[in-house]
Design a protein around this motif. Structure first.
Motif, short mmCIF file in Angstrom:
data_model
loop_
_atom_site.label_atom_id
_atom_site.label_comp_id
_atom_site.label_asym_id
_atom_site.label_seq_id
_atom_site.Cartn_x
_atom_site.Cartn_y
_atom_site.Cartn_z
N GLN A 6 25.77 -17.90 -17.28
CA GLN A 6 26.58 -18.87 -18.02
C GLN A 6 28.08 -18.67 -17.78
N TRP A 7 28.49 -17.39 -17.74
CA TRP A 7 29.94 -17.12 -17.71
C TRP A 7 30.40 -16.37 -16.47
N TYR A 49 36.75 -23.13 -28.23
CA TYR A 49 35.31 -23.38 -28.11
C TYR A 49 34.82 -24.00 -29.42
N VAL A 52 31.65 -15.21 -28.63
CA VAL A 52 30.75 -16.05 -27.83
C VAL A 52 29.30 -15.61 -28.00
N THR A 53 29.01 -14.31 -27.75
CA THR A 53 27.62 -13.87 -27.96
C THR A 53 27.33 -13.75 -29.46
N ARG A 99 27.75 -15.96 -31.48
CA ARG A 99 27.21 -17.25 -31.92
C ARG A 99 25.70 -17.18 -32.10
N VAL A 100 25.07 -16.23 -31.39
CA VAL A 100 23.61 -16.13 -31.42
C VAL A 100 23.22 -14.70 -31.84
N LEU A 150 33.23 -10.63 -22.50
CA LEU A 150 33.57 -11.94 -23.08
C LEU A 150 34.18 -11.72 -24.45
N ARG A 167 18.77 -23.04 -19.29
CA ARG A 167 17.88 -23.62 -20.29
C ARG A 167 17.44 -25.01 -19.86
N TYR A 220 17.94 -22.26 -35.39
CA TYR A 220 19.10 -21.82 -34.60
C TYR A 220 20.34 -21.74 -35.48
N PRO A 279 16.50 -16.81 -20.02
CA PRO A 279 17.53 -15.81 -19.74
C PRO A 279 17.30 -15.12 -18.39
N TYR A 333 21.42 -14.14 -18.90
CA TYR A 333 21.85 -15.47 -19.38
C TYR A 333 23.36 -15.56 -19.32
N TYR A 356 33.48 -25.44 -21.19
CA TYR A 356 33.79 -24.30 -22.07
C TYR A 356 35.10 -23.64 -21.65
N1 UDP Z 1 23.32 -16.41 -25.13
C1 UDP Z 1 22.49 -15.61 -24.36
N2 UDP Z 1 21.14 -15.87 -24.35
C2 UDP Z 1 20.59 -16.87 -25.06
C3 UDP Z 1 21.42 -17.68 -25.84
C4 UDP Z 1 22.78 -17.44 -25.84
O1 UDP Z 1 22.97 -14.70 -23.69
O2 UDP Z 1 19.36 -17.04 -25.00
C5 UDP Z 1 24.77 -16.13 -25.13
C6 UDP Z 1 25.47 -16.74 -23.91
O3 UDP Z 1 26.54 -15.92 -23.54
C7 UDP Z 1 25.95 -18.06 -24.48
C8 UDP Z 1 26.37 -17.65 -25.89
O4 UDP Z 1 25.38 -16.68 -26.28
O5 UDP Z 1 27.03 -18.60 -23.73
C9 UDP Z 1 26.46 -18.77 -26.89
O6 UDP Z 1 25.25 -19.50 -26.89
P1 UDP Z 1 25.14 -20.98 -27.51
O7 UDP Z 1 23.72 -21.37 -27.50
O8 UDP Z 1 25.87 -21.01 -28.79
O9 UDP Z 1 25.95 -21.83 -26.40
P2 UDP Z 1 26.20 -23.43 -26.30
O10 UDP Z 1 25.03 -24.09 -26.96
O11 UDP Z 1 27.53 -23.69 -26.94
O12 UDP Z 1 26.22 -23.64 -24.82
#
Ligand code: UDP
Length: 367
Positions: free
Chosen positions: A161-162, A352, A173-174, A176-177, A169, A283, A187, A276, A157, A317
């Protein structure tokens, strides 16, 4: 030469919040401009087939800040909505952030019981553990779990994404989850959560509806800067763009959203499902879930992350790393030389921000 006391460049959530504050609290006129043909920046939404569609991808409002919640609540009622995300792993849909329920879905019960016990012992029930932290554990079972989650949920993922691995990173950032030692599938755990009852655009239109606020769309700052006098310029656009990229470009990631309309009631089982592994998109968002819109059609978006390229796509981002922050600082030092000028917002601050943090930043600043 036209004259206005305050100019705000960028009619996104930051610029709009600021315009409202200046008009209401200072009783001063504000001109807010945007080069897009709509207000709201990346929070913009519109109706199609009776479904409120977020043009720049799914936006879910959540905050712990009562002032932010109360501020927005002057302009909208809320549809109560608790966001949940699922991820497809080995063909099944599991809750993300990865939690005890997710664990029970992917491991046999004896293994998941053992892992649950170890997680609770090590971190405590209810704790959130960033994946990069969990990977540092020396326990071999927790190490196995960390490897599994890292590979299945984060690695591919994040590469999509990045364009880099999770460990390359900014850990926030990671983070966040985080892995959640809990059975709470939501969530976010914030105190205030919801979707504006008539959409974000309607809410932002109300915020702009003030006799001292004038909105000009399809207008860039370059179009007007030589024909207007102002006392204060608040710039929520990209800081490198303002300075004509003289120190170099600040990098961003973007998303290519592929919207599809289907002639059926629902496309998937949840508002957002992450992929992922195995697919080039990260997504799929299905918009009717957010406000529980009734329609015999449904609208979804597939998200394909890509590099931001000027003229091709939008900035989404900021890519936070040492090198980029040093470049940002150069621009900021340059900006400080002009007392009339201030940068803010995701692009102006190169941060961010979630929506609530963007608003909080404006509510807390001196105007
Ligand atoms: N992430 C991931 N797998 C997931 C969800 C998130 O690897 O299933 C990582 C990924 O690097 C992502 C970051 O966690 O950019 C932050 O996710 P978030 O859902 O907060 O991103 P946003 O909704 O801001 O795009």
């Amino acid at each position: 030469m036209d004259k206005v006391k305050n100019i705000i460049v960028g009619c996104g959530i930051t610029g709009i919040t600021l315009a409202r504050r200046i008009a209401e609290e200072k009783n001063e006129e504000v001109l807010i401009i945007d080069n897009k043909d709509h207000i709201g920046g990346n929070c913009y939404d519109y109706y199609d087939e009776n479904i409120c569609v977020h043009k720049y991808g799914t936006h879910i409002f959540h905050t712990d800040n009562k002032d932010v919640w109360n501020f927005l609540s002057k302009f909208t009622k809320w549809h109560p909505y608790m966001h949940k995300v699922k991820a497809v792993i080995e063909g099944i849909e599991i809750p993300v952030p990865f939690n005890i329920n997710s664990m029970e879905m992917v491991f046999p019960s004896c293994l998941s019981e053992k892992l649950q016990q170890k997680l609770v012992e090590k971190f405590g029930f209810g704790k959130k553990v960033p994946i990069l932290e969990l990977r540092k554990c020396d326990d071999k079972d927790l190490n196995f779990l960390a490897d599994y989650i890292y590979k299945r949920i984060f690695l591919d993922y994040t590469l999509k994404q990045w364009g880099v691995k999770p460990e390359d990173l900014d850990p926030l950032v990671t983070g966040r989850v985080p892995v959640y030692v809990s059975r709470d599938d939501r969530y976010f755990q914030n105190k205030y959560q919801g979707i504006p009852l008539n959409g974000y655009t309607k809410m932002m239109e109300k915020m702009l509806d003030h006799p001292l606020i004038k909105v000009k769309l399809n207008t860039s700052f370059n179009d007007i800067k030589n024909s207007i006098e102002y006392e204060k310029l608040y710039y929520t656009g990209a800081i490198d763009e303002y300075f004509d990229y003289k120190f170099g470009e600040l990098p961003y990631r973007s998303i290519n959203l592929d919207f599809q309309k289907y002639d059926k009631e629902y496309y998937q089982s949840n508002s957002v499902i992450n992929y992922p592994e195995n697919y080039t998109f990260t997504r799929i968002g299905e918009y009717k879930y957010f406000l529980d819109d009734k329609s015999d059609k449904t609208i979804v978006s597939f998200e394909y992350p890509e590099a931001f390229v000027r003229g091709k796509n939008e900035r989404y981002y900021p890519i936070i790393n040492e090198e980029n922050l040093a470049l940002y600082q150069k621009y900021l030092d340059e900006a400080k030389k002009d007392p009339k000028l201030m940068f803010l917002g995701r692009l102006g601050d190169y941060k961010y921000y979630d929506m609530d943090k963007a608003i909080e930043r404006v509510l807390n600043m001196e105007i």
